[in-house]
Scaffold this motif. Structure first.
Motif, PDB file in Angstrom:
ATOM      1  N   SER A   1      53.171  69.508   2.476  1.00 39.05           N
ATOM      2  CA  SER A   1      52.178  70.528   2.780  1.00 39.05           C
ATOM      3  C   SER A   1      52.475  71.781   1.964  1.00 39.05           C
ATOM      4  O   SER A   1      53.643  72.163   1.812  1.00 39.05           O
ATOM      5  N   PRO A   2      51.460  72.451   1.428  1.00 38.05           N
ATOM      6  CA  PRO A   2      51.702  73.694   0.687  1.00 38.05           C
ATOM      7  C   PRO A   2      52.416  74.745   1.521  1.00 38.05           C
ATOM      8  O   PRO A   2      53.196  75.544   0.994  1.00 38.05           O
TER       9      PRO A   2
ATOM     10  N   ALA B   1      55.730  72.121  -6.680  1.00 38.12           N
ATOM     11  CA  ALA B   1      56.354  71.918  -5.366  1.00 38.12           C
ATOM     12  C   ALA B   1      57.785  71.426  -5.515  1.00 38.12           C
ATOM     13  O   ALA B   1      58.699  71.920  -4.840  1.00 38.12           O
TER      14      ALA B   1
ATOM     15  N   CYS C   1      46.224  70.393  -1.430  1.00 41.84           N
ATOM     16  CA  CYS C   1      45.954  71.363  -2.503  1.00 41.84           C
ATOM     17  C   CYS C   1      44.560  71.180  -3.103  1.00 41.84           C
ATOM     18  O   CYS C   1      44.190  71.906  -4.038  1.00 41.84           O
TER      19      CYS C   1
ATOM     20  N   VAL D   1      50.592  70.463  -9.601  1.00 43.15           N
ATOM     21  CA  VAL D   1      50.949  70.928  -8.252  1.00 43.15           C
ATOM     22  C   VAL D   1      52.204  70.215  -7.747  1.00 43.15           C
ATOM     23  O   VAL D   1      53.008  70.797  -6.999  1.00 43.15           O
TER      24      VAL D   1
ATOM     25  N   GLN E   1      45.628  62.578  -8.358  1.00 43.09           N
ATOM     26  CA  GLN E   1      46.830  62.752  -7.547  1.00 43.09           C
ATOM     27  C   GLN E   1      47.953  61.868  -8.081  1.00 43.09           C
ATOM     28  O   GLN E   1      47.792  60.655  -8.187  1.00 43.09           O
TER      29      GLN E   1
ATOM     30  N   TYR F   1      50.435  66.072  -0.047  1.00 45.12           N
ATOM     31  CA  TYR F   1      50.547  67.382  -0.671  1.00 45.12           C
ATOM     32  C   TYR F   1      49.393  67.616  -1.643  1.00 45.12           C
ATOM     33  O   TYR F   1      48.759  68.673  -1.636  1.00 45.12           O
ATOM     34  N   SER F   2      49.107  66.624  -2.475  1.00 40.33           N
ATOM     35  CA  SER F   2      48.026  66.774  -3.450  1.00 40.33           C
ATOM     36  C   SER F   2      46.693  66.973  -2.764  1.00 40.33           C
ATOM     37  O   SER F   2      45.876  67.817  -3.172  1.00 40.33           O
TER      38      SER F   2
END
Length: 404
Positions: free
Chosen positions: A204-205, A259, A242, A255, A249, A238-239
């Motif tokens: 998670s961001p 991370a 975002c 991204v 992805q 995560y992707s």
């Protein structure tokens, strides 16, 4: 003239306090990191899983030997096939989260008890093992705790090398809850204090950057009371969080790189390992699709290793072939570069590259990692640098100049 004694004493006191705090938070790197974590849904796990995955991986490797040889060379392929026969899986997680889904409590209770028995009976070659629980969220925490307790009961305690993975981390306060949970389970089950260890899954961001701009993952590591052993990157959650479109992805999206770079900086010198995520592309389908998947995974693993991520997820037996192939090829290439530089450093000689103790430490570390995973033997190292014994390499890793 000199500074007054009280001023000097005050400076010394302050610096000693800083050194003590840094030593506590950054004890240094921890050896023994596995090259991968194999994930499988808990409902599909059996105690002979390492053998089954190894056999399937060997079959794939033999069928596509020519392609593998083109990627890494004949000698590396032979090493990989031998490893797949002897020790295909180093680290295993039985998944009770996304790879398991939502099932009735009775079913998950039964699977959790059986998972504990499997973890207890796995061969010693699988030296790290555990489960991924559901997240510590208001909707799932009770089921997560119940499953963890059932697994431990089924195993008759804490299995050798046991660690559990906590997904869906978004706030450092969840880590405080995890520590409290471990304390409570150890007390209730009569386990030694500190027996339970966990990994944090960063998917998670908010786990990377908090609302106040700080790095959540950095704060989380130092709130785990020494129980956190690793950070695992969750590629697709995560992707998606975002806003990345599914077709883009991957482990190599910007991204993902950002991370993992934050995770890497947060974990550096703490003894917490960073583990890269997975690719959803398995070597299945037509011959062309299989060959493309093999080449893709080999490239992704190599890319991760080049960036200092020495562990990654494997989602099926087919991934074992390219995991070991890319890993062995990486370390054997690294040995060819590191050996002469280590030799010059030990001889105090010059050359085009003048290495410092920190660089010698890094050179020794990569060679020791290669030795640990079986990419080469100590004899192969000393054949290149006679004085570079395992003891000498350990001294260089600790930034000590060996007495030769």
């Amino acid at each position: 003239m000199t500074l007054p004694p009280d001023v000097l004493a005050g400076i010394e006191s302050r610096l000693e306090a800083v050194d003590a705090r840094l030593a506590r938070h950054y004890p240094g790197e921890r050896p023994g990191q596995p090259i991968h974590t194999a994930y499988i849904g808990a409902a599909d796990a059996t105690v002979d899983l390492p053998h089954r995955w190894g056999a399937a991986a060997i079959e794939l490797g033999e069928k596509h030997r020519e392609l593998l040889t083109g990627l890494a060379g004949h000698d590396v392929v032979e090493l990989v096939l031998d490893r797949l026969r002897e020790r295909p899986i180093q680290d295993l997680r039985l998944d009770f989260e996304d790879g398991y889904g939502t099932r009735g409590d009775e079913i998950e209770d039964r699977d959790a008890s059986r998972a504990g028995e499997i973890l207890r009976e796995l061969p010693a070659q699988v030296y790290s093992r555990g489960i991924r629980i559901k997240g510590l969220t208001t909707l799932e925490w009770a089921r997560a705790v119940r499953t963890l307790e059932r697994v431990l009961d089924g195993a008759g305690g804490v299995p050798s090398g046991f660690v559990f993975t906590i997904p869906k981390i978004r706030d450092a306060d969840q880590v405080d809850t995890a520590v409290l949970l471990c304390d409570a389970i150890e007390s209730a089950h009569g386990l030694p204090s500190g027996a339970l260890k966990f990994e944090l899954q960063i998917e998670s961001p908010q786990a990377v950057i908090a609302a106040d701009g700080t790095a959540t993952v950095a704060r989380a590591i130092h709130r785990t009371d020494g129980r956190c052993t690793g950070l695992h990157y969750g590629t697709y959650d995560y992707s998606a969080a975002c806003g990345i479109s599914p077709q883009f992805q991957s482990l190599e999206h910007p991204v993902a790189d950002h991370a993992k770079a934050v995770m890497q900086a947060a974990a550096a010198q703490t003894g917490v390992w960073v583990c890269d995520g997975s690719t959803q592309v398995l070597p299945l389908g037509t011959d062309d699709e299989v060959r493309e998947a093999i080449a893709r995974h080999f490239r992704l693993v190599t890319r991760s290793l080049e960036r200092g991520y020495y562990q990654g997820w494997d989602m099926g037996a087919g991934h074992l072939v390219t995991r070991w192939l890319a890993t062995f090829a990486f370390y054997r290439t690294a040995l060819g570069v590191a050996a002469p530089r280590i030799g010059r450093y030990l001889d105090r000689q010059g050359g085009a590259v003048v290495d410092e103790p920190a660089t010698a430490q890094a050179l020794a570390t990569v060679v020791l990692r290669g030795l640990d995973c079986g990419a080469f033997t100590p004899a192969e190292v000393t054949a290149l640098v006679p004085r570079a014994t395992v003891d000498v390499l350990h001294q260089l890793r600790e930034r000590k100049m060996p007495t030769l």
